[in-house]
Enzyme design. Structure first.
Site, PDB file in Angstrom:
ATOM      1  N   SER A   1       8.353  16.939  -3.081  1.00  0.00           N
ATOM      2  CA  SER A   1       8.029  16.916  -1.658  1.00  0.00           C
ATOM      3  C   SER A   1       9.249  16.452  -0.851  1.00  0.00           C
ATOM      4  CB  SER A   1       6.808  16.021  -1.440  1.00  0.00           C
ATOM      5  OG  SER A   1       6.317  16.109  -0.127  1.00  0.00           O
TER       6      SER A   1
ATOM      7  N   HIS B   1       7.211  22.151  -1.440  1.00  0.00           N
ATOM      8  CA  HIS B   1       5.983  22.707  -0.867  1.00  0.00           C
ATOM      9  C   HIS B   1       6.086  22.722   0.653  1.00  0.00           C
ATOM     10  CE1 HIS B   1       3.962  18.914   0.683  1.00  0.00           C
ATOM     11  NE2 HIS B   1       4.995  18.439   0.018  1.00  0.00           N
TER      12      HIS B   1
END
Length: 382
Positions: free
Chosen positions: A93, A116
């Site tokens: 992330s 993501h």
């Protein structure tokens, strides 16, 4: 509460940055007093290293606040020192933004990398235009992340956007093929496992919260090696099998002290969450008591709050019993008065049946008043 990073000088020309755990913009409300904005303190700590020519960043983080990660990214890119990033477990992330700031990225052979689309947490009620604005902000944030990725990986914006859309978990080799990693190190083993509820992945004793993600990494019997990517539902179906494998491979954890020693970061996170829940529960209890306090005696309210803590429901019941007790004492005193007068009732004195009806009506009113007060309604009057 400590920062999520630690700087130290290795020599006059080399510094080290250990960045483990969740990336955040500011300290939580229960943290110690002092510098509240992490980015400000990070800048001060980086400058305190002096005129170094090489900075090694050791990272094991599941991500966190994208704006805090962007601030750290800018500080590392602007610093004159050569920056070498070493992935010592997980870089997922927002933590991958920091990789893009490194001149060289090295990863242990069984490290994990994940990219993501950015997420937004919402509370409250919103109309269509409000949500469209949130979508626009997320698009802008994604573009800023991709720009950093492009400078590191050499991939196109379209290729990187597609990876982010997939919520892509990568092995060190896969991340190297995509350009996020420059070198793989084979001489270190990453210890990794999933918790029973599949919420946390624990890597080198650091717990990373995956509750905001749709996919999970799973591991082979060799600690830390990624086997495949599955949905949380499929991972849950294999939970019992993985637990049996874990117990056969090593000594199972049997008490709290062993759990603290094995997973200190996870235990700290659980304690912090428990404190937050306890504070919120107590705040709600006091608020509900205050809402019905005008229908209850001050002595009973004080008792419910501090002496014998109880919730508003039990307080309302206690108040009802107290009112009923006063009514019973009154009736008994009245009956004694009649007996003292030779059993002669005043001319307008109500009958026993009428007294009973009056008492029942008073009890019903007391219940209704307590419930209406708790719900914010109007007190019954006659």
């Amino acid at each position: 509460m400590n920062n999520f990073w630690e700087f130290r000088n290795i020599s006059e020309t080399e510094g080290e940055l250990i960045l483990y755990g969740q990336i955040a913009s500011s300290k939580p409300w229960w943290a110690d007093e002092g510098e509240g904005i992490y980015a400000n303190q990070f800048t001060k700590d980086l400058k305190a290293l002096g005129n170094i020519s090489h900075l090694v960043m050791r990272i094991n983080s599941g991500g966190g606040d994208v704006f805090a990660a962007n601030a750290i990214y800018a500080q590392l890119k602007a610093h004159p020192a050569k920056v070498t990033g070493i992935i010592e477990g997980v870089a997922a992330s927002a933590a991958t933004i920091l990789l893009a700031a490194c001149d060289i990225v090295k990863a242990w052979s069984n490290a994990t990398i994940m990219v993501h689309d950015p997420l937004a947490g919402l509370m409250g009620y919103y109309n269509k235009k409000d949500l469209e604005k949130v979508g626009d902000v997320l698009d802008t944030v994604k573009s800023s992340i991709i720009n950093g990725y492009i400078s590191k990986t050499g991939r196109t914006a379209e290729e990187l956007s597609a990876l982010m859309d997939q919520e892509k978990w990568m092995t060190a080799e896969e991340a190297m093929a995509e350009g996020f990693v420059d070198e793989i190190m084979d001489d270190v083993i990453v210890e990794a496992s999933m918790t029973k509820d599949n919420r946390f992945v624990v890597v080198n004793s650091i717990a990373h919260d995956l509750s905001g993600f749709n996919t999970r990494p799973t591991f082979t019997s060799a600690p830390g090696l990624i086997q495949s990517l599955q949905s949380p539902q499929n991972v849950a179906q294999q939970g019992s099998k993985n637990e049996n494998q874990k117990e056969s491979d090593g000594v199972p954890i049997t008490n709290i002290e062993e759990l603290k020693n094995e997973y200190p970061q996870l235990c700290n996170q659980l304690v912090e969450q428990a404190v937050k829940n306890a504070v919120e529960t107590e705040r709600n209890r006091m608020k509900e008591i205050d809402e019905i306090s005008n229908t209850v005696s001050p002595e009973l309210v004080n008792k419910a709050k501090y002496e014998e803590p109880m919730d508003a429901g039990k307080l309302a019941f206690m108040a009802l019993k107290e009112d009923a007790g006063r009514g019973e004492v009154f009736i008994q005193a009245r009956q004694q008065e009649l007996q003292n007068n030779g059993g002669v009732k005043p001319e307008n004195s109500p009958s026993d049946a009428d007294q009973k009806k009056v008492q029942e009506s008073a009890n019903i009113d007391a219940i209704a008043n307590a419930m209406n007060a708790r719900r914010g309604g109007t007190e019954l009057t006659k």
